[in-house]
Write an enzyme that holds these catalytic residues in place. Structure first.
Site, PDB file in Angstrom:
ATOM      1  N   TYR A 156       0.792  -1.314   0.054  1.00 54.32           N
ATOM      2  CA  TYR A 156       0.023   0.024   0.089  1.00 54.32           C
ATOM      3  C   TYR A 156       0.736   1.214   0.082  1.00 54.32           C
ATOM      4  O   TYR A 156       0.586   2.167  -0.901  1.00 54.32           O
ATOM      5  CB  TYR A 156      -0.842   0.046   0.964  1.00 54.32           C
ATOM      6  CG  TYR A 156      -1.574   1.071   1.781  1.00 54.32           C
ATOM      7  CD1 TYR A 156      -2.744   1.442   1.107  1.00 54.32           C
ATOM      8  CD2 TYR A 156      -1.268   1.977   2.539  1.00 54.32           C
ATOM      9  CE1 TYR A 156      -3.642   2.573   1.039  1.00 54.32           C
ATOM     10  CE2 TYR A 156      -1.787   3.074   2.915  1.00 54.32           C
ATOM     11  CZ  TYR A 156      -3.183   3.490   2.339  1.00 54.32           C
ATOM     12  OH  TYR A 156      -4.032   4.515   2.512  1.00 54.32           O
ATOM     13  N   LYS A 180       0.983   4.957  -2.198  1.00 54.84           N
ATOM     14  CA  LYS A 180       0.655   6.305  -2.103  1.00 54.84           C
ATOM     15  C   LYS A 180       1.815   7.185  -1.995  1.00 54.84           C
ATOM     16  O   LYS A 180       1.743   8.159  -2.673  1.00 54.84           O
ATOM     17  CB  LYS A 180       0.288   6.159  -0.443  1.00 54.84           C
ATOM     18  CG  LYS A 180      -0.894   5.713  -0.073  1.00 54.84           C
ATOM     19  CD  LYS A 180      -2.145   6.689  -0.583  1.00 54.84           C
ATOM     20  CE  LYS A 180      -3.075   5.918  -1.077  1.00 54.84           C
ATOM     21  NZ  LYS A 180      -4.298   6.580  -1.530  1.00 54.84           N
TER      22      LYS A 180
HETATM   23  N1  NDP Z   1      -8.631   6.515   6.289  1.00 57.72           N
HETATM   24  C1  NDP Z   1      -7.309   6.912   6.534  1.00 57.72           C
HETATM   25  O1  NDP Z   1      -6.777   6.903   7.672  1.00 57.72           O
HETATM   26  C2  NDP Z   1      -6.486   7.220   5.355  1.00 57.72           C
HETATM   27  C3  NDP Z   1      -6.936   7.037   3.994  1.00 57.72           C
HETATM   28  N2  NDP Z   1      -6.141   7.479   2.918  1.00 57.72           N
HETATM   29  C4  NDP Z   1      -6.557   7.300   1.606  1.00 57.72           C
HETATM   30  O2  NDP Z   1      -8.001   7.910   1.343  1.00 57.72           O
HETATM   31  C5  NDP Z   1      -8.580   7.608   0.465  1.00 57.72           C
HETATM   32  C6  NDP Z   1     -10.170   7.035   0.784  1.00 57.72           C
HETATM   33  O3  NDP Z   1     -10.072   6.245   1.939  1.00 57.72           O
HETATM   34  P1  NDP Z   1     -10.925   6.388   3.054  1.00 57.72           P
HETATM   35  O4  NDP Z   1     -12.041   7.173   3.007  1.00 57.72           O
HETATM   36  O5  NDP Z   1     -10.392   6.034   4.374  1.00 57.72           O
HETATM   37  O6  NDP Z   1     -11.803   4.819   2.828  1.00 57.72           O
HETATM   38  P2  NDP Z   1     -13.081   4.295   2.571  1.00 57.72           P
HETATM   39  O7  NDP Z   1     -13.132   3.013   2.599  1.00 57.72           O
HETATM   40  O8  NDP Z   1     -14.149   4.698   3.602  1.00 57.72           O
HETATM   41  O9  NDP Z   1     -13.478   4.774   1.028  1.00 57.72           O
HETATM   42  C7  NDP Z   1     -12.945   4.487   0.014  1.00 57.72           C
HETATM   43  C8  NDP Z   1     -13.903   4.872  -1.341  1.00 57.72           C
HETATM   44  O10 NDP Z   1     -13.032   4.438  -2.502  1.00 57.72           O
HETATM   45  C9  NDP Z   1     -14.224   3.585  -3.188  1.00 57.72           C
HETATM   46  N3  NDP Z   1     -13.460   2.708  -4.020  1.00 57.72           N
HETATM   47  C10 NDP Z   1     -12.713   1.586  -3.350  1.00 57.72           C
HETATM   48  N4  NDP Z   1     -12.369   0.851  -4.375  1.00 57.72           N
HETATM   49  C11 NDP Z   1     -12.628   1.538  -5.738  1.00 57.72           C
HETATM   50  C12 NDP Z   1     -12.564   1.203  -7.017  1.00 57.72           C
HETATM   51  N5  NDP Z   1     -11.784   0.120  -7.230  1.00 57.72           N
HETATM   52  N6  NDP Z   1     -12.899   1.844  -7.833  1.00 57.72           N
HETATM   53  C13 NDP Z   1     -13.838   3.007  -7.418  1.00 57.72           C
HETATM   54  N7  NDP Z   1     -14.030   3.379  -6.284  1.00 57.72           N
HETATM   55  C14 NDP Z   1     -13.419   2.637  -5.323  1.00 57.72           C
HETATM   56  C15 NDP Z   1     -15.129   3.331  -2.210  1.00 57.72           C
HETATM   57  O11 NDP Z   1     -16.232   2.749  -2.870  1.00 57.72           O
HETATM   58  P3  NDP Z   1     -17.441   1.821  -2.579  1.00 57.72           P
HETATM   59  O12 NDP Z   1     -17.723   1.844  -1.032  1.00 57.72           O
HETATM   60  O13 NDP Z   1     -18.453   1.944  -3.348  1.00 57.72           O
HETATM   61  O14 NDP Z   1     -16.833   0.323  -2.754  1.00 57.72           O
HETATM   62  C16 NDP Z   1     -15.222   4.212  -1.297  1.00 57.72           C
HETATM   63  O15 NDP Z   1     -16.116   5.241  -1.941  1.00 57.72           O
HETATM   64  C17 NDP Z   1      -7.934   6.219  -0.044  1.00 57.72           C
HETATM   65  O16 NDP Z   1      -7.342   6.512  -1.319  1.00 57.72           O
HETATM   66  C18 NDP Z   1      -6.848   5.838   1.090  1.00 57.72           C
HETATM   67  O17 NDP Z   1      -5.622   5.302   0.657  1.00 57.72           O
HETATM   68  C19 NDP Z   1      -5.063   7.894   3.148  1.00 57.72           C
HETATM   69  C20 NDP Z   1      -4.669   8.156   4.301  1.00 57.72           C
HETATM   70  C21 NDP Z   1      -5.213   7.705   5.608  1.00 57.72           C
HETATM   71  C1  LIG Z   2      -5.665   2.515   6.147  1.00 56.46           C
HETATM   72  C2  LIG Z   2      -4.952   3.063   7.266  1.00 56.46           C
HETATM   73  O1  LIG Z   2      -5.354   3.268   8.440  1.00 56.46           O
HETATM   74  C3  LIG Z   2      -4.344   4.356   7.038  1.00 56.46           C
HETATM   75  O2  LIG Z   2      -4.034   4.587   5.494  1.00 56.46           O
HETATM   76  C4  LIG Z   2      -3.058   5.381   5.594  1.00 56.46           C
HETATM   77  O3  LIG Z   2      -2.537   5.623   4.414  1.00 56.46           O
HETATM   78  C5  LIG Z   2      -2.408   5.777   6.700  1.00 56.46           C
HETATM   79  O4  LIG Z   2      -1.085   5.918   6.970  1.00 56.46           O
HETATM   80  C6  LIG Z   2      -2.949   4.952   7.721  1.00 56.46           C
HETATM   81  O5  LIG Z   2      -2.127   3.741   7.825  1.00 56.46           O
END
Ligand code: NDP
Ligand SMILES: C[C@H](O)[C@@H]1OC(=O)[C@H](O)[C@@H]1O
Length: 254
Positions: free
Chosen positions: A157, A161
């Site tokens: 992962y 990023k």
């Molecule tokens: N939460 C955290 O701590 C952190 C998150 N991030 C990044 O933030 C972003 C959002 O994550 P987060 O909000 O936490 O997670 P969620 O799981 O809440 O949201 C993920 C979203 O991405 C969609 N998704 C997943 N796979 C696909 C795909 N193949 N095609 C289209 N849409 C897709 C999901 O859609 P559906 O539900 O409809 O499948 C959902 O809307 C990610 O890129 C993650 O890496 C970065 C750092 C920290």
């Molecule tokens: C999904 C993890 O909790 C989250 O994703 C990231 O990118 C952050 O570093 C956290 O590890």
């Protein structure tokens, strides 16, 4: 002050978590919004309803960002509905936690395809449209603190990023002449579906909280201000930048 009045904002992964908060936050700032999502039909529908309740227009288009044809299709639908696009928030992502030594090939492939290839195709499709429109635009990619630090169960992962962070730097150079700004946000740990199971471990959650100088993990709403700022004219001279949004976690080494 409404920072995105009259703009069309596209958000990938807009059904839940950070993407959903960004989509609704953009609408609060006056934007019409198109969201992409993968599977959560009800949540996508309710996101659209929340945006419409704010008096803005919204559509939800289902599609897997890992499929190269999804990006063009998403942009085409948004342009058909709203006439143009101004901002792309490339956010969709997955993080299936797994140990390194027995990591399945399929998990590595899927994580790279969704998180990095998906971002690449989306950014490319959005900026092709912006160049055609000839009036610039803004890309905000959701990278991560994980672009800068490692994770034992995130070896598949964290490189994605770092890749998204790097993509924004190169795209900023490639697209500056078109007045298209490309920046990333680097969230720390934000409480969403992606880490619900992982943080169900009380000990882990407490240790993450205690490493955060602001004393708490993030909520999706914490990401809205930074994303809207980078998408808006307030950031007119900001491109190729990466904004950590982590409650200070990154700098807390000892
Ligand atoms: N939460 C955290 O701590 C952190 C998150 N991030 C990044 O933030 C972003 C959002 O994550 P987060 O909000 O936490 O997670 P969620 O799981 O809440 O949201 C993920 C979203 O991405 C969609 N998704 C997943 N796979 C696909 C795909 N193949 N095609 C289209 N849409 C897709 C999901 O859609 P559906 O539900 O409809 O499948 C959902 O809307 C990610 O890129 C993650 O890496 C970065 C750092 C920290
Ligand atoms: C999904 C993890 O909790 C989250 O994703 C990231 O990118 C952050 O570093 C956290 O590890």
């Amino acid at each position: 002050m409404r920072l995105l009045e009259g703009k069309t904002v596209l958000v990938t992964g807009g059904s839940t978590g950070i993407g959903r908060a960004a989509a609704i936050g953009a609408a609060r700032h006056g934007a019409n919004v198109a969201i992409n999502y993968a599977s959560s039909d009800d949540k996508a529908t309710s996101c659209v309803a929340e945006i419409e309740a704010l008096g803005q227009k919204a559509i939800a288009i289902k599609g897997d960002v890992a499929d190269p044809t999804t990006a063009g299709d998403f942009v085409k639908h948004a342009v058909a509905e709203f006439g143009r696009i101004d901002v792309m928030v490339s956010n969709a992502g997955i993080c299936p936690f797994h140990a390194f030594l027995d990591m399945p090939v399929e998990t590595v492939d899927r994580t790279f395809k969704v998180n990095l290839h998906g971002a690449y195709y989306m950014v490319q499709a959005a900026t092709r449209q912006m160049v055609e429109q000839g009036e610039g635009g803004a890309i905000v990619a959701v990278s991560s603190i994980s672009a800068l630090v490692g994770g034992e169960f995130q070896t598949h992962y964290t490189p994605t990023k770092a890749g998204v962070h790097s993509l924004m730097q190169s795209a900023a150079i490639a697209l500056g002449k078109h007045n298209i700004r490309c920046n990333s946000v680097l969230p720390g740990t934000i409480l969403t579906e992606i880490n619900k199971a992982d943080l169900a471990n009380e000990e882990k959650r407490r240790s993450m909280e205690s490493r955060t100088p602001l004393g708490r993990l993030g909520e999706p709403e914490d990401m809205v201000g930074p994303i809207v700022f980078l998408a808006s004219e307030m950031a007119a001279y900001v491109t190729g930048a990466a904004l950590l949004v982590d409650g200070g976690m990154f700098v807390n080494l000892q």
